[in-house]
Design a protein around this motif. Structure first.
Motif, PDB file in Angstrom:
ATOM      1  N   PRO A  41       0.817  -1.220   0.000  1.00  0.00           N
ATOM      2  CA  PRO A  41       0.000   0.000   0.000  1.00  0.00           C
ATOM      3  C   PRO A  41       0.852   1.271   0.000  1.00  0.00           C
ATOM      4  O   PRO A  41       2.030   1.236   0.336  1.00  0.00           O
ATOM      5  N   GLY A  43       2.645   4.421   1.129  1.00  0.00           N
ATOM      6  CA  GLY A  43       3.232   4.770   2.421  1.00  0.00           C
ATOM      7  C   GLY A  43       3.771   3.602   3.205  1.00  0.00           C
ATOM      8  O   GLY A  43       4.162   3.747   4.363  1.00  0.00           O
ATOM      9  N   GLY A  45       6.489   2.019   2.614  1.00  0.00           N
ATOM     10  CA  GLY A  45       7.954   2.084   2.737  1.00  0.00           C
ATOM     11  C   GLY A  45       8.715   1.575   1.521  1.00  0.00           C
ATOM     12  O   GLY A  45       9.931   1.372   1.588  1.00  0.00           O
ATOM     13  N   LYS A  46       8.043   1.398   0.402  1.00  0.00           N
ATOM     14  CA  LYS A  46       8.704   0.834  -0.789  1.00  0.00           C
ATOM     15  C   LYS A  46       9.795   1.773  -1.324  1.00  0.00           C
ATOM     16  O   LYS A  46      10.914   1.349  -1.609  1.00  0.00           O
ATOM     17  N   SER A  47       9.448   3.054  -1.474  1.00  0.00           N
ATOM     18  CA  SER A  47      10.454   3.996  -1.979  1.00  0.00           C
ATOM     19  C   SER A  47      11.569   4.195  -0.961  1.00  0.00           C
ATOM     20  O   SER A  47      12.734   4.361  -1.317  1.00  0.00           O
ATOM     21  N   THR A  48      11.192   4.167   0.307  1.00  0.00           N
ATOM     22  CA  THR A  48      12.213   4.289   1.344  1.00  0.00           C
ATOM     23  C   THR A  48      13.209   3.146   1.220  1.00  0.00           C
ATOM     24  O   THR A  48      14.426   3.350   1.283  1.00  0.00           O
ATOM     25  N   ALA A  58      18.972  11.025   3.624  1.00  0.00           N
ATOM     26  CA  ALA A  58      17.882  11.420   4.516  1.00  0.00           C
ATOM     27  C   ALA A  58      17.469  10.293   5.465  1.00  0.00           C
ATOM     28  O   ALA A  58      16.745  10.535   6.422  1.00  0.00           O
ATOM     29  N   TYR A  59      17.924   9.077   5.181  1.00  0.00           N
ATOM     30  CA  TYR A  59      17.492   7.949   6.005  1.00  0.00           C
ATOM     31  C   TYR A  59      18.645   7.382   6.820  1.00  0.00           C
ATOM     32  O   TYR A  59      19.758   7.258   6.335  1.00  0.00           O
ATOM     33  N   GLN A  91      11.145   6.729  -8.669  1.00  0.00           N
ATOM     34  CA  GLN A  91       9.710   6.952  -8.823  1.00  0.00           C
ATOM     35  C   GLN A  91       9.484   8.387  -9.324  1.00  0.00           C
ATOM     36  O   GLN A  91       8.647   8.617 -10.184  1.00  0.00           O
TER      37      GLN A  91
HETATM   38  N1  LIG Z   1      12.292  12.028   3.754  1.00  0.00           N
HETATM   39  C1  LIG Z   1      11.175  11.751   4.460  1.00  0.00           C
HETATM   40  N2  LIG Z   1      10.786  12.584   5.436  1.00  0.00           N
HETATM   41  C2  LIG Z   1       9.674  12.356   6.144  1.00  0.00           C
HETATM   42  N3  LIG Z   1       8.885  11.283   5.951  1.00  0.00           N
HETATM   43  C3  LIG Z   1       9.219  10.389   5.004  1.00  0.00           C
HETATM   44  C4  LIG Z   1      10.378  10.604   4.196  1.00  0.00           C
HETATM   45  N4  LIG Z   1      10.451   9.576   3.338  1.00  0.00           N
HETATM   46  C5  LIG Z   1       9.400   8.788   3.567  1.00  0.00           C
HETATM   47  N5  LIG Z   1       8.655   9.266   4.573  1.00  0.00           N
HETATM   48  C6  LIG Z   1       7.436   8.672   5.092  1.00  0.00           C
HETATM   49  O1  LIG Z   1       7.638   7.280   5.173  1.00  0.00           O
HETATM   50  C7  LIG Z   1       6.511   6.557   4.771  1.00  0.00           C
HETATM   51  C8  LIG Z   1       6.870   5.619   3.618  1.00  0.00           C
HETATM   52  O2  LIG Z   1       7.079   6.394   2.445  1.00  0.00           O
HETATM   53  P1  LIG Z   1       7.506   5.730   1.068  1.00  0.00           P
HETATM   54  O3  LIG Z   1       7.689   6.827   0.097  1.00  0.00           O
HETATM   55  O4  LIG Z   1       8.642   4.827   1.289  1.00  0.00           O
HETATM   56  O5  LIG Z   1       6.198   4.900   0.708  1.00  0.00           O
HETATM   57  P2  LIG Z   1       5.847   4.049  -0.587  1.00  0.00           P
HETATM   58  O6  LIG Z   1       5.587   2.680  -0.137  1.00  0.00           O
HETATM   59  O7  LIG Z   1       6.884   4.219  -1.622  1.00  0.00           O
HETATM   60  O8  LIG Z   1       4.483   4.723  -1.056  1.00  0.00           O
HETATM   61  P3  LIG Z   1       3.876   4.955  -2.538  1.00  0.00           P
HETATM   62  O9  LIG Z   1       3.243   3.679  -2.936  1.00  0.00           O
HETATM   63  O10 LIG Z   1       2.858   6.001  -2.329  1.00  0.00           O
HETATM   64  O11 LIG Z   1       4.982   5.371  -3.449  1.00  0.00           O
HETATM   65  C9  LIG Z   1       5.457   7.586   4.416  1.00  0.00           C
HETATM   66  O12 LIG Z   1       4.636   7.789   5.514  1.00  0.00           O
HETATM   67  C10 LIG Z   1       6.269   8.828   4.142  1.00  0.00           C
HETATM   68  O13 LIG Z   1       5.553  10.003   4.385  1.00  0.00           O
END
Ligand SMILES: Nc1ncnc2c1ncn2[C@@H]1O[C@H](COP(=O)(O)OP(=O)(O)OP(=O)(O)O)[C@@H](O)[C@H]1O
Ligand SMILES: [Mg+2]
Lengths: 257, 483
Positions: A41, A43, A45-48, A58-59, A91
Motif C-alpha cells: 500500500p 506509504g 515504505g517501498k520507496s524508502t 535522509a534515512y 519513482q
Molecule cells: N524524507 C522523508 N521525510 C519524512 N517522511 C518520510 C520521508 N520519506 C518517507 N517518509 C514517510 O515514510 C513513509 C513511507 O514512504 P515511502 O515513500 O517509502 O512509501 P511508498 O511505499 O513508496 O508509497 P507509494 O506507494 O505512495 O509510493 C510515508 O509515511 C512517508 O511520508
C-alpha cells in the motif's frame, strides 16, 4: 555463487527518518537471474527501501545490513554503490537544469566504466541505438536532463540510463506508474534487454500489468515497513483482486503468535 | 521553486585549503614611489608617465574631489578601515618601458606561467593581449595587424601620449571622477590599463584581452580601461586577473568605461580570479571596481559577462546607460564565494531612450562561511517609452554557514515599460545530488555538475574557449567546498 554468499541480501533492515521508523525489519534475498516484484500500500515504505538500498542521506539505518556480493554496502556513498553495479530507477526523477542528457550520460558512463573507457564516437553511437530502441527522439540528447520532460518521458529516461550503465542489480520504483500502454511495452522491452543470468531485478509496482511483460519469479508484499508475505508469481493476481487487507489481517495474526 | 530542504551532511570543509595556483611572486627590480597619498605623489605618478599638463591637472582635480568624499559603506560587506596612507600607489618593474615589445624575459615568463604567452612565437591565435604588471603595461600583442584596420589597442599610458585627443574626449565621460569614492581615487592615481578604439564600421577580428597581474606587496592596483566603439563597430574584450597569495589585503580599484555609438556592439567578458585570502579570511584582494557602459547611439548594444570567483571582497556593479533609442544592455554574472569571501555585486540598467531593452541574469553560489549579495537597479525614465527589462537572479547555497541576499530595485516611470523579475534562492538540492550520485558520480563532481548547469545561461555568453576555462576554474574552486 555459493549458497553462503547470496548475490544481494537485505537482513533485518531498520531505517528511519527524523527519528520516525519507516522500515521495521526487512529481509529480502535476490539471486542472479531472478526478478522479484514488490507490492504494498501507499506509504508502506517501498520507496524508502529503494532509497536506503541506494544510500539516500535522509534515512538512517538503525539496524540490519545490506550485502551485495557479500560486501556490506551500508557504509558506501551512493556513487560507490552505483559503481559496484547497483541502479535505482526513481519513482520521481529530478531535473538537472543546464546539463544535457548527453553530457550527463557521458559523465555517468565515465564514472562507472572509467574515464576514456568508451570512445566518444562509440559512446554517441551506442546512445543513438539505445534511444532508437526505446523509441525516443535523438533530440533528447541535447535537452536538459528531465527538465520539462513529461512523466512518461522521465520514466523512459530512467531506463535509458539503466541501459547505458548496465547495472547488475536494479531497483525499479514504480517505473510503470503513469505510462501509457505503448510506453509500458517499450520500457519493459528495454528492461528485458538487461534481464539474464547475471542480472538481479526488483520491480516495485501497484499493478499487475507491468508484470505481464517483466515476469517475476517472486512477489513480496510490504506492509508498514515489513515484508508481510512472500510468494510466487501467482500471488500477484490475488493482490490485484483482493487488495491488502487480508494480508494485513493474516500478518497481524502471525505477529501475535 | 523554493528547494530549501532539511539539511543533512552537506557541509563545507573549510579545513582543506584550496590551492590557488597563481599565488607565486615574481622577483623583479621595481621602480616604486613611497607609500602614501598627497598631491606630490600624484604629480610624481604623472611625471613618471611623462604626462601632459591636462592629465596632471585632471588627476589633481580628482584627488581634491576624493578628499571631500567618504568611503561607501552601504554594501553588505565588512572589512577593517583602509589606511589610504599605507598603500603604495606606484610600483613598476624597472625593465618595463610601458607597452614595449621587448619586455623583460622574467616578466614574459610570469605571464607564461599564468597561461598568457606574450612571446611573438606562441601568441594566442585569435586573441590580442595587453599584459599589465602592477602599475604598468608590459606588452601588447598583435598591434600591427590591428593597426591596419585602424583599431587602436594599447596601454592607457601610451594612449595618453599617442592619442591625447581621443583620451581627452572620452576619459571620464562615462564614469566622471566625482562618481564615487573609488572612482575618484582611481582617477587621481590610475597607473595603467587598456585603451581600445574601434573606428566606424570595423569589426574587430580578434578578441582583445587584458591580463592584470598584481605582484608587488602593499601596492594598490588602479587600472583604467576605456573602450570606444564608433558607429557600426564591434569588439569583444576579455579581462583576466590574478595576484600572489599574501596574508595582507591589497586594494584593487579599477574604472572601466565603455562607449558605444550608433549600432556599435561591445561585449565585455571578465574572469576575475584575484587571490581570495585563506580559509580564515586572512589576506586577499579588495576588488572595488566601477564599470559602466554608455549606449550613446541608437541600436547600440553593450553586454557585460562576468565570472567572479576570486577576491576577498568584491564590490562591483557593471552598468549600462541606455541612452540611444532601441539600445540593448545585458548583464550576465556568475559570482562564487567560499570560505570568508564577501561579494556584493550586480548591475544598474538606466533606461533613457525609447524601446531600450535590458537583460539581467545573475547566478550567485555561496559556500563555506561566505556572503554573496546581488544588488541591482533597473531605472526606466519617462523618456524610455516601451522599455523592457528581464531580470532573473538565482542564488544557490552550498552548506549552511553561508548566506545569499538579493536587493533588486525596479523603478519604472513610464506605464509603457514592461519589466519581469524572477528570483530564487535554494540550497543545493539534496535530491539532485542524490540523483546524480546514484549514477556513479562522486559528490564533488556531482556538485560541480549541478552548479555548472545552474550557471549555464551565463557561461554560454562567454567566448567559447574562455567559457571552457571558466567552467574548469569554477570546478577547481568547488573542489573541497563540499564535505
Ligand atoms: N524524507 C522523508 N521525510 C519524512 N517522511 C518520510 C520521508 N520519506 C518517507 N517518509 C514517510 O515514510 C513513509 C513511507 O514512504 P515511502 O515513500 O517509502 O512509501 P511508498 O511505499 O513508496 O508509497 P507509494 O506507494 O505512495 O509510493 C510515508 O509515511 C512517508 O511520508
Ligand atoms: Mg513510493
Amino acid at each position: 555463487m555459493s549458497e553462503q554468499t547470496p548475490f544481494f541480501e537485505i537482513r533485518n533492515l531498520h531505517a528511519s527518518t527524523e527519528d520516525k521508523p519507516i522500515l521495521k525489519g526487512v529481509d529480502l534475498t535476490i539471486q542472479p537471474g531472478e526478478t522479484h516484484a514488490l507490492m504494498g500500500p501507499n506509504g508502506s515504505g517501498k520507496s524508502t527501501l529503494s532509497n536506503v538500498i541506494m544510500g539516500h542521506p535522509a534515512y538512517e539505518v538503525t539496524a540490519g545490513e545490506i550485502l551485495f556480493r557479500g560486501q556490506n554496502i551500508l557504509e558506501l556513498e551512493p556513487d560507490e554503490r552505483a559503481r559496484l553495479g547497483l541502479f535505482l530507477a526513481f519513482q520521481y526523477p529530478v531535473a538537472i537544469p543546464g546539463i544535457t542528457v548527453a553530457k550527463f550520460l557521458k559523465s555517468a558512463a565515465d564514472a562507472r566504466f572509467g574515464q576514456g573507457a568508451v570512445k566518444p564516437s562509440d559512446f554517441i553511437k551506442r546512445m543513438r541505438e539505445n534511444l532508437a530502441f526505446l523509441e525516443m527522439s535523438e533530440q533528447f540528447l541535447n535537452r536538459f536532463l528531465n527538465d520539462g520532460f513529461s512523466g512518461g518521458e522521465k520514466k523512459r529516461m530512467e531506463i535509458l540510463q539503466m541501459l547505458t550503465l548496465k547495472p547488475s542489480l536494479a531497483v525499479m520504483d514504480e517505473t510503470d506508474s503513469g505510462l501509457d500502454i505503448d510506453a509500458l511495452r517499450i520500457v519493459s522491452k528495454g528492461v528485458n534487454r538487461l534481464v539474464g543470468p547475471e542480472f538481479g531485478l526488483l520491480v516495485i509496482t501497484h499493478y499487475e500489468r507491468i508484470l505481464n511483460y517483466i515476469k517475476p519469479d517472486h512477489l513480496h508484499v510490504l506492509i508498514d515497513g515489513r515484508i508481510a508475505m512472500s510468494g510466487g508469481p501467482e500471488l500477484v493476481k490475488e493482490v490485484e483482486k483482493n487488495g491488502y487487507d487480508w494480508i494485513r489481517e493474516r500478518f497481524g495474526k502471525e505477529v501475535l503468535v | 521553486m523554493n528547494q530549501t530542504e532539511t539539511t543533512h551532511k552537506l557541509e563545507t570543509d573549510s579545513k582543506l585549503v584550496r590551492e590557488y595556483q597563481y599565488g607565486f611572486v615574481t622577483d623583479v627590480d621595481t621602480d616604486e614611489l613611497p607609500k602614501g597619498l598627497n598631491e606630490d605623489i600624484i604629480r610624481a605618478i604623472s611625471q613618471k608617465k611623462n604626462e601632459p599638463v591636462w592629465m596632471t591637472e585632471w588627476r589633481l582635480k580628482s584627488f581634491r574631489r576624493w578628499q571631500t568624499m567618504r568611503e561607501p559603506r552601504w554594501a553588505k560587506v565588512t572589512y577593517p578601515e583602509i589606511d589610504y596612507q599605507d598603500i603604495r600607489y606606484y610600483s613598476a618593474p624597472k625593465s618595463a618601458s610601458s607597452g614595449a615589445a621587448q619586455a623583460d624575459p622574467e616578466l614574459l615568463k610570469t605571464f607564461e606561467r599564468l597561461g598568457i604567452p606574450l612571446y611573438e612565437r606562441d601568441r594566442l591565435a585569435g586573441v590580442a593581449v595587453d599584459a599589465v604588471f602592477d602599475s604598468v603595461s608590459v606588452a601588447t600583442t598583435h598591434r600591427e595587424m590591428l593597426a591596419e584596420k585602424g583599431i587602436i589597442f594599447c596601454s592607457m599610458s601610451e594612449a595618453i601620449q599617442e592619442h591625447p585627443e581621443l583620451v581627452r574626449k572620452y576619459l571620464g565621460s562615462v564614469v566622471p571622477p566625482s562618481d564615487n569614492f573609488f572612482a575618484a581615487l582611481n582617477s587621481a592615481v590610475f597607473s595603467d590599463g587598456s585603451f581600445c578604439y574601434i573606428p566606424k564600421g570595423v569589426r574587430c577580428p580578434v578578441e582583445l584581452s587584458t591580463y592584470f597581474r598584481i605582484n608587488a606587496r602593499d601596492t594598490g592596483q588602479f587600472e583604467r580601461t576605456l573602450i570606444v566603439a564608433e558607429e557600426d563597430a564591434y569588439v569583444s574584450y576579455i579581462e583576466g586577473c590574478t595576484a600572489p597569495m599574501r596574508d595582507t589585503n591589497q586594494l584593487h580599484a579599477a574604472v572601466v568605461e565603455l562607449v558605444a555609438l550608433d549600432r556599435a556592439q561591445i561585449k565585455y567578458s571578465t574572469v576575475q580570479n584575484w587571490y581570495a585570502g585563506d580559509e580564515k579570511g586572512h589576506g586577499g584582494i579588495y576588488n572595488f571596481v566601477t564599470k559602466r557602459g554608455h549606449c550613446r547611439g541608437a541600436h547600440s548594444k553593450i553586454s557585460w559577462t562576468q565570472v567572479e570567483v576570486g577576491a576577498a571582497i568584491t564590490w562591483k556593479y557593471p552598468s549600462v546607460i541606455l541612452e540611444g533609442d532601441h539600445s540593448v544592455g545585458e548583464f550576465y554574472s556568475v559570482a562564487f564565494t567560499n570560505n570568508r569571501m564577501q561579494a556584493d555585486t550586480g548591475t544598474k540598467m538606466i533606461h533613457i531612450g525609447a524601446h531600450t531593452k535590458s537583460t539581467i541574469i545573475s547566478k550567485g553560489i555561496s559556500a563555506g562561511e561566505s556572503a554573496n549579495s546581488y544588488r541591482g537597479l533597473v531605472q526606466i525614465l519617462p523618456s524610455a517609452q516601451h522599455a523592457r527589462n528581464h531580470t532573473c537572479c538565482d542564488s544557490m547555497l552550498i552548506g549552511d554557514k553561508c548566506s545569499a541576499n538579493t536587493y533588486p530595485v525596479i523603478e519604472a516611470e513610464t506605464s509603457t515599460a514592461i519589466t519581469e523579475h524572477e528570483a530564487t534562492t535554494s540550497k543545493i538540492s539534496e535530491e539532485q545530488l542524490f540523483y546524480v550520485q546514484s549514477r556513479g558520480i562522486d559528490e564533488e563532481s556531482a556538485t560541480s555538475l549541478i552548479v555548472n548547469g545552474f550557471c549555464k545561461d551565463v557561461f554560454k555568453e562567454l567566448p567559447l574557449e574562455f567559457s571552457v576555462e571558466a567552467i574548469k576554474l569554477l570546478e577547481l574552486k568547488l573542489e573541497h567546498s563540499v564535505g
